[in-house]
Structure formats: structure tokens, C-alpha cells
Write an enzyme that holds these catalytic residues in place. Sequence first.
Site, mmCIF file in Angstrom:
data_model
loop_
_atom_site.group_PDB
_atom_site.id
_atom_site.type_symbol
_atom_site.label_atom_id
_atom_site.label_comp_id
_atom_site.label_asym_id
_atom_site.label_seq_id
_atom_site.Cartn_x
_atom_site.Cartn_y
_atom_site.Cartn_z
ATOM 1 N N HIS A 91 40.061 -19.741 -4.002
ATOM 2 C CA HIS A 91 39.136 -18.594 -4.046
ATOM 3 C C HIS A 91 38.478 -18.540 -5.419
ATOM 4 O O HIS A 91 38.912 -19.226 -6.344
ATOM 5 C CB HIS A 91 39.890 -17.281 -3.786
ATOM 6 C CG HIS A 91 40.878 -16.968 -4.851
ATOM 7 N ND1 HIS A 91 42.150 -17.515 -4.874
ATOM 8 C CD2 HIS A 91 40.786 -16.195 -5.965
ATOM 9 C CE1 HIS A 91 42.794 -17.089 -5.949
ATOM 10 N NE2 HIS A 91 41.987 -16.280 -6.640
ATOM 11 N N HIS B 80 35.182 -19.581 -11.534
ATOM 12 C CA HIS B 80 35.807 -20.874 -11.256
ATOM 13 C C HIS B 80 36.778 -20.740 -10.089
ATOM 14 O O HIS B 80 37.189 -19.631 -9.732
ATOM 15 C CB HIS B 80 36.564 -21.377 -12.487
ATOM 16 C CG HIS B 80 37.777 -20.544 -12.791
ATOM 17 N ND1 HIS B 80 37.677 -19.327 -13.449
ATOM 18 C CD2 HIS B 80 39.094 -20.707 -12.483
ATOM 19 C CE1 HIS B 80 38.893 -18.805 -13.547
ATOM 20 N NE2 HIS B 80 39.770 -19.619 -12.966
#
Length: 180
Positions: free
Chosen positions: A53, A134
Site C-alpha cells: 500500500h 512510497h
Amino acid sequence: MNETPDERDQEHDRHRVFFALWPDDATRAAISRATRDAVRASAGRPIAKDRLHLTVAFLGELSGAGLGVARQVPPISVGGFELTLDTLGVWPESKILWLAPSEPPPALGELEAQLWDALVERGFRGEERTYRPHITLARRSRALEAAVEPVRWSVRDLALVESFPDGRNVHYEVLERWPL
């Protein structure tokens, strides 16, 4: 978030939560395929594909009441956007191998800023660190230089996610999703 001592003392009513972009199965598979060699070369502990995620706002541990307040924040209407994940790296201090966009789309920055503005309005403490979008791929990784086949992700919603300790790992449960 300012909570009363009674709320802080209710350990059974604690929730570790964050807002995230949660990839669909096809995007997860593409990320996994594109980064498989880099994850192996890093010799780090890989993150399971179903836990990949991109965190937008980490709220930490909240009481049930705090979780209720967090659920009232979305929707954040920035519209869906395309995210190209095309850069690999390892942060030396944390030894995290990550995948990120080399050029985050403006809509992602707007989403993060508007979400934090709404959270702060409701009593949450804002994030002081610079946002570095990220996806964590592995922990305890060694530094590496590697290219990655870009992964294109059509982002259409924001998720509220709760994390639960699971031995040496963590289990995530998507509590709710809102369209962007």
C-alpha cells in the site's frame, strides 16, 4: 488528537490506523512482478503482496472515539489520478526497500495536504516530516542499485486501514473506502 485519560486507559479500545492508497489485485501483481528481482537482491524481509500500500496519513493509535472522528474526515475530492511507480531505493537509516513515483502527480500532493488539513481541523496532530510517497517492499534490506519496469496505477479511492500485530508481521484490514 486530544483524548481523555479514560479513553487512553481503555487498551481494548485502541486502534492503530492510517489512510492509504490500496492497490487492486492486478496492480499488486504488477508491483510484485516488477520488483521481484530487486527484493531478492536486497536480501531483506519481503512484505507480503496483500499488504502492499501507499500511506497517505499515518494516525497512529486511536481510541474508538478517535477512530470515529477519523472516519468522518473523507471524502477528499481531488479526483482519480494516474500514479507511475518507477523508482527503487533503500533508506539507509531504516533499511527499507521502497518503490515510488519519480514525479508524484500533483493530485497526490493535494490529497495528502487536504487530508491533513481536515484531520488537524478535527484535533489530530499534523505530520511534521516531509511526505515521501512510497510502497514498502522489504525491511532490513541492504543498499542496491536497480532499475524497475514502471508500474502504472489508476488510483480511484482512499482507504482507512487498521493494522493488527500478527507475530513478527502485521495484518491490515481495510475499514472503509471513499472515492476520490
